[in-house]
Design a protein around this motif. Structure first.
Motif, PDB file in Angstrom:
ATOM      1  N   PHE A  46      -7.533   6.629   6.536  1.00 25.88           N
ATOM      2  CA  PHE A  46      -6.074   6.629   6.636  1.00 25.88           C
ATOM      3  C   PHE A  46      -5.544   7.950   7.168  1.00 25.88           C
ATOM      4  O   PHE A  46      -4.703   7.972   8.070  1.00 25.88           O
ATOM      5  CB  PHE A  46      -5.447   6.331   5.274  1.00 25.88           C
ATOM      6  CG  PHE A  46      -3.950   6.317   5.321  1.00 25.88           C
ATOM      7  CD1 PHE A  46      -3.278   5.221   5.837  1.00 25.88           C
ATOM      8  CD2 PHE A  46      -3.206   7.390   4.857  1.00 25.88           C
ATOM      9  CE1 PHE A  46      -1.896   5.204   5.906  1.00 25.88           C
ATOM     10  CE2 PHE A  46      -1.828   7.386   4.913  1.00 25.88           C
ATOM     11  CZ  PHE A  46      -1.163   6.284   5.439  1.00 25.88           C
ATOM     12  N   ARG A  50      -3.475   8.127  10.724  1.00 21.66           N
ATOM     13  CA  ARG A  50      -2.052   7.947  10.424  1.00 21.66           C
ATOM     14  C   ARG A  50      -1.142   8.340  11.579  1.00 21.66           C
ATOM     15  O   ARG A  50       0.006   7.903  11.645  1.00 21.66           O
ATOM     16  CB  ARG A  50      -1.675   8.696   9.168  1.00 21.66           C
ATOM     17  CG  ARG A  50      -1.689  10.188   9.319  1.00 21.66           C
ATOM     18  CD  ARG A  50      -1.287  10.890   8.076  1.00 21.66           C
ATOM     19  NE  ARG A  50      -1.576  12.301   8.279  1.00 21.66           N
ATOM     20  CZ  ARG A  50      -1.636  13.174   7.342  1.00 21.66           C
ATOM     21  NH1 ARG A  50      -1.414  12.803   6.113  1.00 21.66           N
ATOM     22  NH2 ARG A  50      -1.913  14.423   7.605  1.00 21.66           N
ATOM     23  N   LEU A  53       0.699   5.638  13.432  1.00 22.53           N
ATOM     24  CA  LEU A  53       1.895   5.013  12.888  1.00 22.53           C
ATOM     25  C   LEU A  53       3.165   5.449  13.609  1.00 22.53           C
ATOM     26  O   LEU A  53       4.132   4.693  13.687  1.00 22.53           O
ATOM     27  CB  LEU A  53       2.028   5.329  11.396  1.00 22.53           C
ATOM     28  CG  LEU A  53       0.919   4.825  10.489  1.00 22.53           C
ATOM     29  CD1 LEU A  53       1.089   5.374   9.083  1.00 22.53           C
ATOM     30  CD2 LEU A  53       0.912   3.317  10.468  1.00 22.53           C
ATOM     31  N   SER A  63      -0.847  -0.329  15.508  1.00 20.50           N
ATOM     32  CA  SER A  63      -0.382   0.847  14.765  1.00 20.50           C
ATOM     33  C   SER A  63      -0.552   0.665  13.258  1.00 20.50           C
ATOM     34  O   SER A  63      -0.480   1.628  12.504  1.00 20.50           O
ATOM     35  CB  SER A  63       1.081   1.142  15.099  1.00 20.50           C
ATOM     36  OG  SER A  63       1.919   0.097  14.634  1.00 20.50           O
ATOM     37  N   LEU A  64      -0.798  -0.558  12.813  1.00 26.50           N
ATOM     38  CA  LEU A  64      -1.036  -0.809  11.386  1.00 26.50           C
ATOM     39  C   LEU A  64      -2.497  -0.607  10.990  1.00 26.50           C
ATOM     40  O   LEU A  64      -2.840  -0.704   9.817  1.00 26.50           O
ATOM     41  CB  LEU A  64      -0.595  -2.230  11.034  1.00 26.50           C
ATOM     42  CG  LEU A  64       0.894  -2.512  11.194  1.00 26.50           C
ATOM     43  CD1 LEU A  64       1.177  -3.964  10.853  1.00 26.50           C
ATOM     44  CD2 LEU A  64       1.727  -1.592  10.334  1.00 26.50           C
ATOM     45  N   PRO A  66      -4.364   1.987  10.511  1.00 24.38           N
ATOM     46  CA  PRO A  66      -4.683   2.955   9.454  1.00 24.38           C
ATOM     47  C   PRO A  66      -4.559   2.383   8.038  1.00 24.38           C
ATOM     48  O   PRO A  66      -5.215   2.860   7.116  1.00 24.38           O
ATOM     49  CB  PRO A  66      -3.670   4.077   9.657  1.00 24.38           C
ATOM     50  CG  PRO A  66      -3.258   3.964  11.068  1.00 24.38           C
ATOM     51  CD  PRO A  66      -3.347   2.515  11.427  1.00 24.38           C
ATOM     52  N   PHE A  67      -3.733   1.344   7.854  1.00 23.28           N
ATOM     53  CA  PHE A  67      -3.534   0.792   6.524  1.00 23.28           C
ATOM     54  C   PHE A  67      -4.784   0.093   5.982  1.00 23.28           C
ATOM     55  O   PHE A  67      -4.877  -0.166   4.785  1.00 23.28           O
ATOM     56  CB  PHE A  67      -2.334  -0.159   6.504  1.00 23.28           C
ATOM     57  CG  PHE A  67      -1.030   0.580   6.605  1.00 23.28           C
ATOM     58  CD1 PHE A  67      -0.590   1.362   5.551  1.00 23.28           C
ATOM     59  CD2 PHE A  67      -0.277   0.519   7.756  1.00 23.28           C
ATOM     60  CE1 PHE A  67       0.600   2.053   5.636  1.00 23.28           C
ATOM     61  CE2 PHE A  67       0.914   1.209   7.857  1.00 23.28           C
ATOM     62  CZ  PHE A  67       1.363   1.986   6.795  1.00 23.28           C
ATOM     63  N   ILE A  68      -5.738  -0.198   6.834  1.00 25.34           N
ATOM     64  CA  ILE A  68      -7.016  -0.744   6.359  1.00 25.34           C
ATOM     65  C   ILE A  68      -7.676   0.264   5.416  1.00 25.34           C
ATOM     66  O   ILE A  68      -8.294  -0.106   4.428  1.00 25.34           O
ATOM     67  CB  ILE A  68      -7.925  -1.105   7.544  1.00 25.34           C
ATOM     68  CG1 ILE A  68      -7.308  -2.260   8.328  1.00 25.34           C
ATOM     69  CG2 ILE A  68      -9.324  -1.453   7.080  1.00 25.34           C
ATOM     70  CD1 ILE A  68      -8.024  -2.597   9.620  1.00 25.34           C
ATOM     71  N   LEU A  70      -6.193   2.149   3.312  1.00 21.78           N
ATOM     72  CA  LEU A  70      -5.594   2.033   1.989  1.00 21.78           C
ATOM     73  C   LEU A  70      -6.209   0.871   1.201  1.00 21.78           C
ATOM     74  O   LEU A  70      -6.294   0.921  -0.032  1.00 21.78           O
ATOM     75  CB  LEU A  70      -4.078   1.856   2.113  1.00 21.78           C
ATOM     76  CG  LEU A  70      -3.331   3.056   2.706  1.00 21.78           C
ATOM     77  CD1 LEU A  70      -1.839   2.769   2.776  1.00 21.78           C
ATOM     78  CD2 LEU A  70      -3.611   4.312   1.908  1.00 21.78           C
ATOM     79  N   GLY A  71      -6.647  -0.149   1.920  1.00 21.32           N
ATOM     80  CA  GLY A  71      -7.370  -1.240   1.253  1.00 21.32           C
ATOM     81  C   GLY A  71      -8.673  -0.740   0.645  1.00 21.32           C
ATOM     82  O   GLY A  71      -9.032  -1.110  -0.477  1.00 21.32           O
TER      83      GLY A  71
END
Length: 187
Positions: A46, A50, A53, A63-64, A66-68, A70-71
């Protein structure tokens, strides 16, 4: 609980439950350490991505990406922190009994009987709280690859079962050994 249903003629020598508190050493057991490594990987993912983003040149769905990370952080935290807590809650619903012929473990509404005559090895961990392990299961998993000459791959898993994390483990260990010796006709 009044205890698991025992067979007719058996004498109950002990009944009890494992310690229901959270055990600090479980936060540093292999699953928790793996969880912390997954948290580190997710945070690295992340934090390094980031910038995607806020970059207007990167299209919206990408652009989403990086949220992987957070998973991965969430999964790692589950293994590292929540797993030892749920383990303690599961132990609070577990009940043990020792008779003159068998050991019983009741968990999740299912009672498993372990006859004394089938106990080949009895291990004792003084704790605190201690454990008395009497059922050792070893499974060999073999797999054949169908490419490049059919080489074998194998994996061995070991699992020990018994009265885990009980406060009076030394006394129960001694009672188990005495009951087994009496059943086998030894003094």
């Amino acid at each position: 609980m009044t205890g698991p249903r025992v067979e007719p003629g058996e004498t109950v020598l002990w009944q009890g439950q494992p310690a229901g508190q959270i055990v600090p050493r479980h936060f540093w057991a292999a699953p928790s350490i793996l969880g912390w490594l997954v948290v580190a990987f997710g945070a690295f993912w992340f934090l390094n991505l980031r910038d995607m983003l806020t970059d207007p040149q990167i299209p919206f769905p990408i652009s989403l990406f990086p949220f992987i990370g957070l998973g991965f952080v969430a999964i790692g935290l589950w293994n590292a922190l929540v797993s030892p807590v749920t383990s303690a809650l599961r132990r609070r619903a577990t009940h043990y009994a020792l008779t003159d012929r068998a050991a019983y473990i009741e968990e999740r509404g299912t009672t498993t009987r372990y006859p004394l005559e089938r106990m080949l090895r009895i291990d004792f961990d003084p704790g605190p709280p201690g454990s008395v392990l009497f059922h050792h299961e070893v499974k060999q998993h073999t797999r054949v690859r169908h490419n490049r000459g059919g080489k074998l791959g194998s994996r061995t898993t070991r699992r020990s079962t018994g009265f885990v994390l009980i406060p009076d483990a030394d006394t129960i260990h001694q009672r188990l050994l005495e009951a087994k010796a009496k059943l086998e006709g030894r003094p």
